[in-house]
Design an enzyme around this catalytic site. Structure first.
Site, short mmCIF file in Angstrom:
data_model
loop_
_atom_site.label_atom_id
_atom_site.label_comp_id
_atom_site.label_asym_id
_atom_site.label_seq_id
_atom_site.Cartn_x
_atom_site.Cartn_y
_atom_site.Cartn_z
N GLY A 195 -28.90 -22.63 -39.75
CA GLY A 195 -30.25 -22.11 -39.91
C GLY A 195 -30.21 -20.62 -40.18
O GLY A 195 -29.14 -20.00 -40.10
N THR A 230 -30.39 -24.88 -32.06
CA THR A 230 -30.40 -24.09 -33.29
C THR A 230 -31.76 -23.41 -33.42
O THR A 230 -31.84 -22.22 -33.74
CB THR A 230 -30.11 -24.98 -34.51
OG1 THR A 230 -28.80 -25.56 -34.33
CG2 THR A 230 -30.12 -24.19 -35.80
N GLU A 234 -32.52 -19.42 -33.37
CA GLU A 234 -33.19 -18.78 -34.51
C GLU A 234 -34.51 -18.13 -34.09
O GLU A 234 -34.87 -17.07 -34.60
CB GLU A 234 -33.43 -19.80 -35.63
CG GLU A 234 -32.16 -20.35 -36.28
CD GLU A 234 -31.27 -19.26 -36.87
OE1 GLU A 234 -31.78 -18.21 -37.29
OE2 GLU A 234 -30.03 -19.46 -36.87
N HIS A 237 -33.91 -14.81 -32.82
CA HIS A 237 -33.86 -13.81 -33.91
C HIS A 237 -35.27 -13.46 -34.39
O HIS A 237 -35.55 -12.31 -34.72
CB HIS A 237 -33.10 -14.36 -35.11
CG HIS A 237 -31.60 -14.41 -34.94
ND1 HIS A 237 -30.86 -13.35 -34.46
CD2 HIS A 237 -30.70 -15.40 -35.23
CE1 HIS A 237 -29.57 -13.69 -34.46
NE2 HIS A 237 -29.45 -14.93 -34.90
N TRP A 245 -22.75 -10.75 -29.32
CA TRP A 245 -21.53 -9.96 -29.45
C TRP A 245 -21.77 -8.67 -30.26
O TRP A 245 -20.87 -7.88 -30.49
CB TRP A 245 -20.39 -10.78 -30.05
CG TRP A 245 -20.62 -11.24 -31.46
CD1 TRP A 245 -20.19 -10.60 -32.60
CD2 TRP A 245 -21.32 -12.41 -31.89
NE1 TRP A 245 -20.60 -11.31 -33.71
CE2 TRP A 245 -21.29 -12.43 -33.31
CE3 TRP A 245 -21.97 -13.46 -31.24
CZ2 TRP A 245 -21.89 -13.44 -34.06
CZ3 TRP A 245 -22.56 -14.46 -32.00
CH2 TRP A 245 -22.51 -14.45 -33.39
N VAL A 258 -29.51 -5.03 -25.72
CA VAL A 258 -30.00 -5.57 -24.45
C VAL A 258 -29.06 -5.09 -23.36
O VAL A 258 -27.84 -5.16 -23.51
CB VAL A 258 -30.03 -7.12 -24.51
CG1 VAL A 258 -30.20 -7.71 -23.14
CG2 VAL A 258 -31.14 -7.59 -25.45
N ALA A 265 -16.76 -8.94 -27.83
CA ALA A 265 -16.10 -8.60 -29.10
C ALA A 265 -16.55 -9.49 -30.23
O ALA A 265 -17.04 -9.03 -31.26
CB ALA A 265 -14.58 -8.70 -28.92
ZN LIG Z 1 -27.82 -16.19 -35.24
#
Ligand SMILES: [Zn+2]
Length: 425
Positions: A195, A230, A234, A237, A245, A258, A265
């Protein structure tokens, strides 16, 4: 030896009429590819992103958040645009409602696997206090079940086909007002990503989330991405969360912006054993790979942190505040006077015992089916959730000959019809 770039493709593309890809074995999302695309398409995009980041920080300054302190539960209206080429891609309504249920668990810390959070991180787990509803009102104010379905002439899409997905004029489906709805497009997405998302700052016409039909919902979705995560990732985001990471290619300077997530890493895949330490966090309890914003399998990601919650709330207030006053979850015109079931027919009638119920529904309903004998005794009962018009077999072969009443019961009404069982029919 030439190696196929398997990681890029998430498996090797199978040549088939459907242009389906092999099922993904590793999570990858198109977040960064998409950001780069927008950077190139729209010179103003990076500056807008920076401005939004500043507005979010300012909002947080003005509205300090106390972890664990409940303020308000925000309800996010969702519209799901299903673009399908094959019938398999035209996923049933139940997959959509399953997905909404999964989101409402993950964002409310009601997921049953939240207990898998390691003790060291338990105090950081957030009830994000976001919940999601399937839209009941379209942008014109009419009633909707929150899903649009568009038959397309393209068998598969990649992230580069964004316009073909999101613009009706190019064969896709236009976004509904992004100030009022979270738009989710479901397509046969290939190119190795499950996605991708347009985060705050991009054009409203393309604002939202795109997910491959295989990895949307729970029942019927493809393992190991069949717990609805998923979409959880998403939508993280969409509310301006960054990968945990920090997307710094193994270095430790990158941050997910955050404060309460350990520096990390690189991404983790599969179902890692706890703990995992790396160059950026060499000490116990290690990195937080079980976070929704990592790349682990659905079964291994179980939490957002309080810091992520704060960031999402600030994104909602600073950039997506229209959602707070959206009427998308209120029933639109046309539903108030219409019951869940218009009518049903039953055939053949008389029958030897196998009847078929044809239900005419205008939306998904929980229905009860009850058969009573002439004395009023219940001789058959069953309940189920039905999601659209359907024909449902009803096996009453165990009953003796006679006249019975068949009752179809919903929240709003009971419809009754007389049926006759005659052996030898
Ligand atoms: Zn992502």
């Amino acid at each position: 030896m030439i190696l196929l770039p398997a990681m890029m493709l998430c498996g090797i593309t199978r040549i088939s009429a459907q242009h389906d890809e092999e099922d993904a074995t590793h999570r990858k999302c198109g977040y960064h590819e998409y950001l780069h695309m927008l950077d190139e398409e729209d010179p103003g995009f990076p500056a807008r992103r920076e401005m939004i980041e500043m507005q979010m920080q300012q909002w947080l300054k003005d509205n300090p958040q106390v972890p664990g302190q409940s303020k308000v539960v925000y309800t996010i209206p969702v519209v799901v645009h299903i673009l399908y080429y094959t019938s398999a891609q035209n996923i049933p309504y139940s997959r959509v409602t399953d997905q909404i249920d999964a989101l409402n668990k993950d964002f409310r810390k009601l997921n049953t696997d939240v207990g898998n959070t390691p003790n060291a991180f338990k105090s950081k787990v957030a009830d994000v206090e976001f919940q999601f509803c399937l839209a009941q009102r379209d942008p014109q104010g009419n009633w909707t079940n929150g899903v649009t379905r568009t038959q397309v002439t393209k068998s598969s899409y990649t992230i580069n086909d964004d316009n073909l997905i999101k613009l009706t004029a190019q064969g896709g489906q236009n976004a509904w007002d992004a100030n009022k709805y979270l738009n989710i497009w479901i397509v046969n997405l290939t190119g190795g990503v499950l996605g991708y998302t347009q985060p705050p700052g991009g054009p409203a016409s393309k604002d939202g989330v795109v997910i491959c039909y295989k990895y949307f919902g729970t029942n019927g979705a493809t393992a190991p991405f069949n717990k609805g995560r998923t979409a959880t990732h998403e939508i993280g985001h969409w509310f301006n969360l960054v990968h945990i990471w920090g997307d710094d290619n193994g270095a430790c300077w990158g941050s997910d912006l955050v404060g309460d997530t350990p520096n990390q890493a690189v991404e983790f895949y599969g179902i890692p054993a706890f703990p995992q330490k790396d160059a950026c966090t060499p000490d116990s309890p290690g990195v937080m790979f079980m976070n929704y914003m990592d790349y682990v399998d659905d079964a291994a990601m179980v939490m957002f942190t309080n810091g992520q919650k704060t960031r999402m709330i600030s994104a909602l207030n600073a950039y997506r505040s229209g959602l707070k006053t959206s009427d998308g979850c209120l029933p639109g015109v046309g539903i108030g006077e219409i019951p869940e079931v218009f009518d049903f027919t039953v055939y053949p009638n008389p029958a030897a015992g196998i009847f078929y119920l044809e239900l005419m529904l205008n939306r998904s309903s929980d229905i009860g089916i009850v058969v009573t004998d002439p004395a009023g005794r219940q001789v058959y009962t069953r309940s189920q959730r039905v999601v659209s018009d359907l024909t449902e077999p009803l096996d009453l072969t165990h009953l003796s000959e006679g006249v019975y009443l068949l009752h179809l019961i919903t929240k709003e009404q009971t419809l009754t019809k007389r049926i006759v069982i005659r052996k030898g029919y």
